[in-house]
Write a protein that holds these residues in place. Structure first.
Motif, PDB file in Angstrom:
ATOM      1  N   GLY A   1     -10.596  39.495 -87.251  1.00 45.43           N
ATOM      2  CA  GLY A   1     -10.101  40.033 -85.985  1.00 45.43           C
ATOM      3  C   GLY A   1      -8.769  40.746 -86.141  1.00 45.43           C
ATOM      4  N   ILE A   2      -7.880  40.181 -86.961  1.00 43.47           N
ATOM      5  CA  ILE A   2      -6.590  40.834 -87.225  1.00 43.47           C
ATOM      6  C   ILE A   2      -6.811  42.185 -87.888  1.00 43.47           C
ATOM      7  CG2 ILE A   2      -4.511  40.723 -88.665  1.00 43.47           C
ATOM      8  CD1 ILE A   2      -4.523  37.675 -88.206  1.00 43.47           C
ATOM      9  N   GLU A   3      -7.595  42.195 -88.945  1.00 39.76           N
ATOM     10  CA  GLU A   3      -7.764  43.425 -89.720  1.00 39.76           C
ATOM     11  C   GLU A   3      -8.516  44.495 -88.931  1.00 39.76           C
ATOM     12  OE1 GLU A   3      -7.532  41.671 -94.240  1.00 39.76           O
ATOM     13  OE2 GLU A   3      -9.498  41.751 -93.267  1.00 39.76           O
ATOM     14  N   ASP A   4      -9.497  44.091 -88.132  1.00 38.32           N
ATOM     15  CA  ASP A   4     -10.215  45.076 -87.315  1.00 38.32           C
ATOM     16  C   ASP A   4      -9.279  45.714 -86.294  1.00 38.32           C
ATOM     17  OD1 ASP A   4     -12.521  44.548 -88.686  1.00 38.32           O
ATOM     18  OD2 ASP A   4     -13.447  43.336 -87.107  1.00 38.32           O
ATOM     19  N   ALA A   5      -8.415  44.904 -85.685  1.00 39.14           N
ATOM     20  CA  ALA A   5      -7.500  45.445 -84.683  1.00 39.14           C
ATOM     21  C   ALA A   5      -6.475  46.375 -85.309  1.00 39.14           C
ATOM     22  CB  ALA A   5      -6.799  44.295 -83.954  1.00 39.14           C
ATOM     23  N   VAL A   6      -5.947  46.012 -86.473  1.00 42.67           N
ATOM     24  CA  VAL A   6      -4.940  46.840 -87.126  1.00 42.67           C
ATOM     25  C   VAL A   6      -5.560  48.135 -87.659  1.00 42.67           C
ATOM     26  CG1 VAL A   6      -3.346  46.945 -89.090  1.00 42.67           C
ATOM     27  CG2 VAL A   6      -3.437  44.906 -87.660  1.00 42.67           C
ATOM     28  N   THR A   7      -6.806  48.091 -88.084  1.00 40.37           N
ATOM     29  CA  THR A   7      -7.481  49.281 -88.599  1.00 40.37           C
ATOM     30  C   THR A   7      -7.532  50.398 -87.562  1.00 40.37           C
ATOM     31  OG1 THR A   7      -8.813  47.990 -90.141  1.00 40.37           O
ATOM     32  CG2 THR A   7      -9.660  50.145 -89.546  1.00 40.37           C
ATOM     33  N   GLU A   8      -7.524  50.030 -86.297  1.00 34.54           N
ATOM     34  CA  GLU A   8      -7.582  51.025 -85.232  1.00 34.54           C
ATOM     35  C   GLU A   8      -6.255  51.735 -84.997  1.00 34.54           C
ATOM     36  OE1 GLU A   8      -9.056  49.070 -81.791  1.00 34.54           O
ATOM     37  OE2 GLU A   8     -10.994  48.535 -82.693  1.00 34.54           O
ATOM     38  N   VAL A   9      -5.203  51.292 -85.664  1.00 30.75           N
ATOM     39  CA  VAL A   9      -3.861  51.856 -85.451  1.00 30.75           C
ATOM     40  C   VAL A   9      -3.475  52.666 -86.686  1.00 30.75           C
ATOM     41  CG1 VAL A   9      -1.469  51.348 -84.854  1.00 30.75           C
ATOM     42  CG2 VAL A   9      -3.291  49.802 -84.098  1.00 30.75           C
ATOM     43  N   PRO A  10      -3.395  53.988 -86.586  1.00 34.95           N
ATOM     44  CA  PRO A  10      -3.095  54.824 -87.767  1.00 34.95           C
ATOM     45  C   PRO A  10      -1.705  54.540 -88.337  1.00 34.95           C
ATOM     46  CG  PRO A  10      -3.961  56.151 -85.952  1.00 34.95           C
ATOM     47  CD  PRO A  10      -3.669  54.803 -85.390  1.00 34.95           C
ATOM     48  N   GLY A  11      -1.633  54.509 -89.660  1.00 33.47           N
ATOM     49  CA  GLY A  11      -0.347  54.381 -90.325  1.00 33.47           C
ATOM     50  C   GLY A  11       0.217  52.988 -90.353  1.00 33.47           C
ATOM     51  N   LEU A  12      -0.590  51.993 -90.019  1.00 37.11           N
ATOM     52  CA  LEU A  12      -0.129  50.602 -89.983  1.00 37.11           C
ATOM     53  C   LEU A  12      -1.074  49.737 -90.802  1.00 37.11           C
ATOM     54  CD1 LEU A  12       1.790  48.425 -88.685  1.00 37.11           C
ATOM     55  CD2 LEU A  12       0.069  48.217 -86.873  1.00 37.11           C
ATOM     56  N   ALA A  13      -0.524  48.785 -91.547  1.00 34.55           N
ATOM     57  CA  ALA A  13      -1.342  47.842 -92.310  1.00 34.55           C
ATOM     58  C   ALA A  13      -0.597  46.524 -92.402  1.00 34.55           C
ATOM     59  CB  ALA A  13      -1.657  48.376 -93.698  1.00 34.55           C
ATOM     60  N   VAL A  14      -1.350  45.463 -92.662  1.00 39.73           N
ATOM     61  CA  VAL A  14      -0.764  44.129 -92.784  1.00 39.73           C
ATOM     62  C   VAL A  14      -1.120  43.545 -94.137  1.00 39.73           C
ATOM     63  CG1 VAL A  14      -0.699  43.640 -90.312  1.00 39.73           C
ATOM     64  CG2 VAL A  14      -2.763  43.086 -91.616  1.00 39.73           C
ATOM     65  N   ALA A  15      -0.252  42.668 -94.623  1.00 32.92           N
ATOM     66  CA  ALA A  15      -0.470  41.998 -95.900  1.00 32.92           C
ATOM     67  C   ALA A  15       0.147  40.613 -95.804  1.00 32.92           C
ATOM     68  CB  ALA A  15       0.155  42.796 -97.043  1.00 32.92           C
ATOM     69  N   GLY A  16      -0.180  39.761 -96.798  1.00 31.68           N
ATOM     70  CA  GLY A  16       0.477  38.467 -96.855  1.00 31.68           C
ATOM     71  C   GLY A  16      -0.474  37.297 -96.948  1.00 31.68           C
ATOM     72  N   ALA A  17       0.139  36.111 -97.068  1.00 37.27           N
ATOM     73  CA  ALA A  17      -0.619  34.882 -97.292  1.00 37.27           C
ATOM     74  C   ALA A  17      -1.439  34.458 -96.089  1.00 37.27           C
ATOM     75  CB  ALA A  17       0.344  33.754 -97.684  1.00 37.27           C
TER      76      ALA A  17
END
Length: 486
Positions: free
Chosen positions: A430-446
């Protein structure tokens, strides 16, 4: 066209690895800024001086069988720093006794009853041997708590004496809370593929022994001078800004604006792309307006706190011929005359570092004790001297070592360990799908796909690739932001 500008929020291993990969992808002219709110880089990688020696008081090793950390170390020219553990067994203290961790188990889940014969009671062994006769396990894609599944199939002992201490050492969590799919994916996959029983699933998932004459590759590795060596090398070619919290993340027409510093006098940094490599609470706050669905998912993540008590003992102090010992929850030191009602142990694990890793003769003997599981914050509400005294008591009761330390360092990790609960993989999706919709933004981490160093690097590489692809595809860059203070 002006140079690409990217911000990485968070200076732990995930953020630094993302910044390194962005430099490789965007080239030497790109402006890559790492913003870290604390006064140091590295996150859970921290090398302290203990007894005059460099000693890791956070993460102490990386999984050598995964390629990400090994590849990064090689890329940075640190291969000559890599060392591996000595071939000494680890142990578990459970049911009042300390025994070697049995072989032919997967994180404590046995592949046969014989494998755990020295650890379980007669009744516990009977339950394990009879497990294949129970109705086949059908997960049907669902997730379950590790503890519930183990008790249903084996009774309480495998969980209490084996799996609980092992998973507690990795996640500082309890098996009733931890989900099978995120913490033991090989077992879940074997069950999905029709193994039917836990014994069969473990037997399927355990790697086959190497052929005769072939040495099994090492499981773990670390850096001789401490894992902060990796941190220092990663930080060489990026602009690092310490002690500056990122208070807000604003989406612009052509990029992003970070509001940084004090609330009274914030500064702004305008960039083409952003990688967020911060703990779940910070990610929740920063994504609240720009990716609210991801923010809500981050809010569901639970955290545990712990502390590492590092002891430098006098040279020549004799330690057990083991790499360390994990303690089952609820264990107590023997009372007077061997009575079972003694003082509860404070530590959940000890690493006998001078046994586990190559140790120069004549140097202080290094031991680290870990304190704190999920829900045990009360154990950490003591000052450093009290924690040291409690850990020394446990070490004496477990090993007979009474030597007075020549140095002791307490490192506290408040909210430092993720709890991969039931349904964690769905949460991350759910986190990654939501962030994928926002251009120029990505998340990383444990928070995402594993708490180990290789898993964090993998998320960093993926985040950097996503942001770099966006930045390269832009027609022009964002305008100049306010100058940074010197």
């Amino acid at each position: 066209m002006s140079a690409s500008r990217v911000a990485v929020v968070g200076g732990g291993i995930s953020g630094l690895a993302a910044a390194h990969r962005l430099r490789r992808l965007l080239g030497p002219d790109a402006e890559i800024t790492v913003v870290e709110q604390s006064d140091r880089l590295g996150g859970k990688l921290r090398t302290a001086e203990v007894g005059g020696r460099a000693y890791d008081v956070g993460a102490e090793a990386f999984l050598h069988r995964r390629p990400e950390a090994v590849g990064l170390v090689t890329e940075l020219g640190l291969t000559d720093q890599v060392v591996h553990p000595a071939k000494v067994p680890a142990s578990i203290h459970a049911a009042g006794d300390t025994r070697p961790i049995p072989g032919y188990t997967l994180m404590g889940v046995p592949a046969s009853a014989d494998a755990v014969r020295q650890v379980l009671s007669h009744e516990g062994l009977r339950r394990v041997a009879a497990e294949p006769d129970l109705p086949p396990i059908r997960l049907d894609g669902a997730d379950v708590s590790v503890g519930a599944l183990l008790r249903e199939r084996f009774g309480p002992e495998v969980d209490d004496r084996l799996v609980g201490p092992l998973l507690g050492g990795v996640y500082a969590g309890r098996t009733d809370v931890l989900g099978l799919r995120a913490t033991m994916p090989q077992l879940a996959t074997a069950l999905d593929d029709g193994a039917g029983s836990l014994l069969a699933a473990a037997a399927t998932a355990i790697p086959l022994p190497p052929p005769p004459g072939v040495t099994r590759p090492p499981v773990f590795g670390t850096l001789r001078d401490g894992l902060s060596t990796l941190v220092d090398r990663l930080a060489r070619h990026v602009d690092v800004r310490l002690g500056l919290p990122v208070r807000a993340l604003v989406r612009l027409d052509r990029g992003w604006r970070l509001e940084i510093g004090s609330a009274a006098a914030p500064r702004h940094l305008d960039v083409d792309g952003v990688v967020l490599a911060v703990p779940a609470p910070a990610a929740r706050k920063l994504l609240a307006d720009v990716a609210p669905a991801a923010s809500r998912r981050y809010a569901e993540v639970e955290l545990a706190s712990m502390a590492v008590v590092a002891l430098a003992l006098p040279p020549g102090t004799e330690l057990p011929e083991r790499s360390g010992v994990l303690l089952a929850e609820g264990e107590r030191a023997a009372g007077r005359g061997g009575a079972p009602d003694g003082v509860p142990f404070t530590a959940k694990a000890f690493t006998f570092s001078s046994r586990k890793w190559a140790h120069p003769a004549g140097e202080p003997v290094l031991v680290r004790g870990s304190v704190g599981r999920h829900g045990e914050e009360h154990l950490l509400q003591r000052d450093d001297d009290e924690l040291v005294a409690a850990v020394r008591h446990d070490l004496r009761e477990l090993t007979g070592v009474t030597a007075e330390p020549i140095d002791a360092v307490v490192t506290r990790w408040g909210g430092g360990l993720l709890q991969y609960g039931v349904g964690h993989l769905d949460l991350v999706r759910g986190i990654e799908d939501a962030v994928t919709e926002v251009p120029g933004l990505a998340v990383a981490g444990a928070t995402l796909h594993g708490v180990g160093i290789p898993a964090c690097i993998a998320t960093a590489d993926a985040a950097a690739a996503r942001v770099a692809a966006h930045v390269i595809g832009q027609d022009h860059r964002v305008g100049e932001s306010e100058p940074w203070p010197a």
